[in-house]
Design an enzyme around this catalytic site. Structure first.
Site, PDB file in Angstrom:
ATOM      1  N   HIS A  16      67.372  81.754  32.675  1.00 16.60           N
ATOM      2  CA  HIS A  16      66.942  83.045  32.135  1.00 16.60           C
ATOM      3  C   HIS A  16      67.982  84.126  32.456  1.00 16.60           C
ATOM      4  O   HIS A  16      68.378  84.893  31.580  1.00 16.60           O
ATOM      5  CB  HIS A  16      65.589  83.445  32.726  1.00 16.60           C
ATOM      6  CG  HIS A  16      64.448  82.620  32.230  1.00 16.60           C
ATOM      7  ND1 HIS A  16      63.443  83.137  31.444  1.00 16.60           N
ATOM      8  CD2 HIS A  16      64.143  81.308  32.397  1.00 16.60           C
ATOM      9  CE1 HIS A  16      62.574  82.195  31.147  1.00 16.60           C
ATOM     10  NE2 HIS A  16      62.978  81.079  31.729  1.00 16.60           N
ATOM     11  N   ASP A 116      62.841  90.154  30.202  1.00 18.03           N
ATOM     12  CA  ASP A 116      62.566  88.734  29.988  1.00 18.03           C
ATOM     13  C   ASP A 116      61.147  88.577  29.445  1.00 18.03           C
ATOM     14  O   ASP A 116      60.265  89.406  29.696  1.00 18.03           O
ATOM     15  CB  ASP A 116      62.698  87.983  31.313  1.00 18.03           C
ATOM     16  CG  ASP A 116      62.541  86.476  31.152  1.00 18.03           C
ATOM     17  OD1 ASP A 116      63.558  85.802  30.962  1.00 18.03           O
ATOM     18  OD2 ASP A 116      61.392  85.987  31.202  1.00 18.03           O
TER      19      ASP A 116
END
Length: 476
Positions: A16, A116
């Site tokens: 990520h 995110d």
């Protein structure tokens, strides 16, 4: 006026973190100096993650790019969580006040907050600060479409998905078998399911969603999202497909041992087996893999990791004596290599000797494989990887299917691995030929998309312009 900044809020997992940072660096390049980057860093919950994050940050700080890292105060991690999705979502939520304070203290205009997809609880803070918010989605557009469908699916499917009759409708995809749904959706009583539905609802509040994909890879899914077919006709936020975001480093002065071994192999003759940062094998599973590879007759490079040590979550370096059948390494030494620790996956996939990839099917690994034109055999292990496996075979056509026993912790018997490897690698296999041809086509599409004038290049330019204009409006 000071240069506006785009604030990035990644989670700590390398898949990520690095994807968002690489996307941010592309945004910097497209803005022509019109924006800077400010990265808010949450203190990772374990020492191994903290070490990985610190190493990446040191490299980025030494790059000379206009990127500033702001470390948020530590918070006490939840201890009563159930599953990774519950832990991450709650851990992020605990940072709300720190994120708001950090953005409030910035002395330059804020062009946007990019979070995110696990961070949608923080959309409230961006709204209070009147900062335009965007979600960075590190998975596929197909997975995003499923997220958008989840609130309606919750009403349509009252029982467990695996008990439903028929298929799951995700607009833009072929009918999805319930067995292909992501792991958190397989038990509605657990918090992971509740969080997925929650995030699916809150994505609708973002100014836009940035997806690490290319429009050529998932055209019909992106069209379905844009048409509102995933959200019952309600317009979803604008999607910016800017991928593949694949970080390519210059070749090392001293090639890795795996790469040197590949140098001695014929072109497209080696199948790579590698299962990401979280994948490992028990001795029972490793024996099945070994038997399947040996019987397949094909050359192989197997990155084998062992189970996590007590009290840890990350795979350990493999003890080959304990994990492999007696005599296996000796019998296969002319055709195979077993590597017992981390390996440079991108360098290996880029090598001309690699002709196939048995992969856990994480989205970053899929994009790397497509970038280098390597067809796949998906072996999903967790998260959204079962959906990825389905789309690779039934939607993209770049992979050969393999039967994975989900009820036995995603176990694969040796004979099934043997069959799949032969289908992928044998020159006379129609199944493998189709996957290779489609993967070559996708390779060209990926590279064209990120070139000047390509679909992803253009999407990133539109996003950059919108963010710069947003900064002027927000801070006038």
């Amino acid at each position: 006026m000071a240069t506006p900044t785009v604030v990035l809020l990644p989670v700590w997992g390398v898949g990520h973190l690095m994807s968002m940072l690489d996307a941010g660096k592309r945004l910097l390049a497209r803005s022509g100096g019109g924006v800077s980057l400010t990265v808010l860093v949450m203190q990772a919950p374990t020492e191994s993650y903290r070490s990985d994050v610190a190493g990446h940050i040191r490299r980025e700080e030494a790059s000379g790019l206009d990127i500033r890292f702001h470390h948020l105060p530590a918070v006490e991690p939840p201890t009563d969580y159930v599953g990774a999705e519950d832990f991450i979502s709650r851990f992020v939520e605990l940072h709300a006040a720190h994120v708001k304070a950090a953005i409030s203290r910035l002395t330059c205009p804020v062009a946007a907050l990019v979070i995110d997809f696990f961070c949608t609880t923080l959309l409230d803070e961006s709204r209070e600060l009147a900062v335009p918010s965007y979600v960075y989605f590190t998975a596929s557009a197909a997975m995003y479409a499923l997220f958008l469908r989840l609130p309606a699916l919750q009403e349509e499917v009252t029982g467990e998905f695996e008990e439903m009759e028929g298929m799951v409708d995700v607009p833009g995809l072929p009918p999805v078998p319930p067995s292909a749904l992501p792991t958190p959706l397989m038990d509605k009583k657990k918090p992971g399911y509740t969080w997925f539905v929650y995030h699916g609802r809150r994505f609708m509040e973002a100014r836009g969603v940035i997806i690490n994909t290319a429009s050529e890879l998932e055209q019909s899914v992106l069209a379905a999202i844009a048409d509102g077919r995933c959200t019952h006709g309600v317009p979803a936020p604008t999607v910016y497909p800017i991928g593949p975001v694949v970080s390519l480093n210059p070749p090392a002065e001293q090639p890795h041992e795996c790469v040197r071994w590949l140098d001695a192999q014929p072109p497209a003759s080696v199948v790579l087996l590698c299962f990401g940062g979280g994948g490992f094998s028990t001795a029972t599973q490793a024996h099945e893999i070994a038997h399947g590879l040996e019987r397949s007759g094909h050359r192989f490079l197997w990155v084998l990791r062992g189970p996590p040590a007590a009290g840890t979550r990350q795979p350990s370096d493999a003890n080959l004596v304990e994990l492999l059948p007696e005599g296996f390494l000796e019998r296969t030494k002319e055709k195979g290599m077993v590597w017992p620790t981390r390996a440079p996956q991108k360098e290996i996939l880029a090598h001309a000797a690699v002709g196939g990839f048995v992969t856990h099917g994480g989205w970053n690994s899929i994009l790397e494989s497509l970038w280098f034109g390597v067809p796949m055999v998906p072996w999903p292990l967790y998260a959204e990887q079962h959906l990825n496996a389905f789309t690779l075979v039934a939607y993209m056509g770049v992979a050969v299917a393999m039967e994975v026993d989900r009820k036995r912790n995603n176990f694969v018997v040796g004979s099934e691995l043997e069959r799949a490897v032969k289908a992928l690698m044998d020159g006379d296999s129609d199944e493998g030929r189709k996957a290779r041809e489609k993967c070559t086509e996708m390779k060209g599409a990926c590279r064209k998309a990120v070139e000047e004038g390509g679909s992803s290049y253009s999407a990133l330019c539109r996003l950059s312009q919108e963010m710069r204009e947003g900064a002027v409006r927000t801070n006038m």
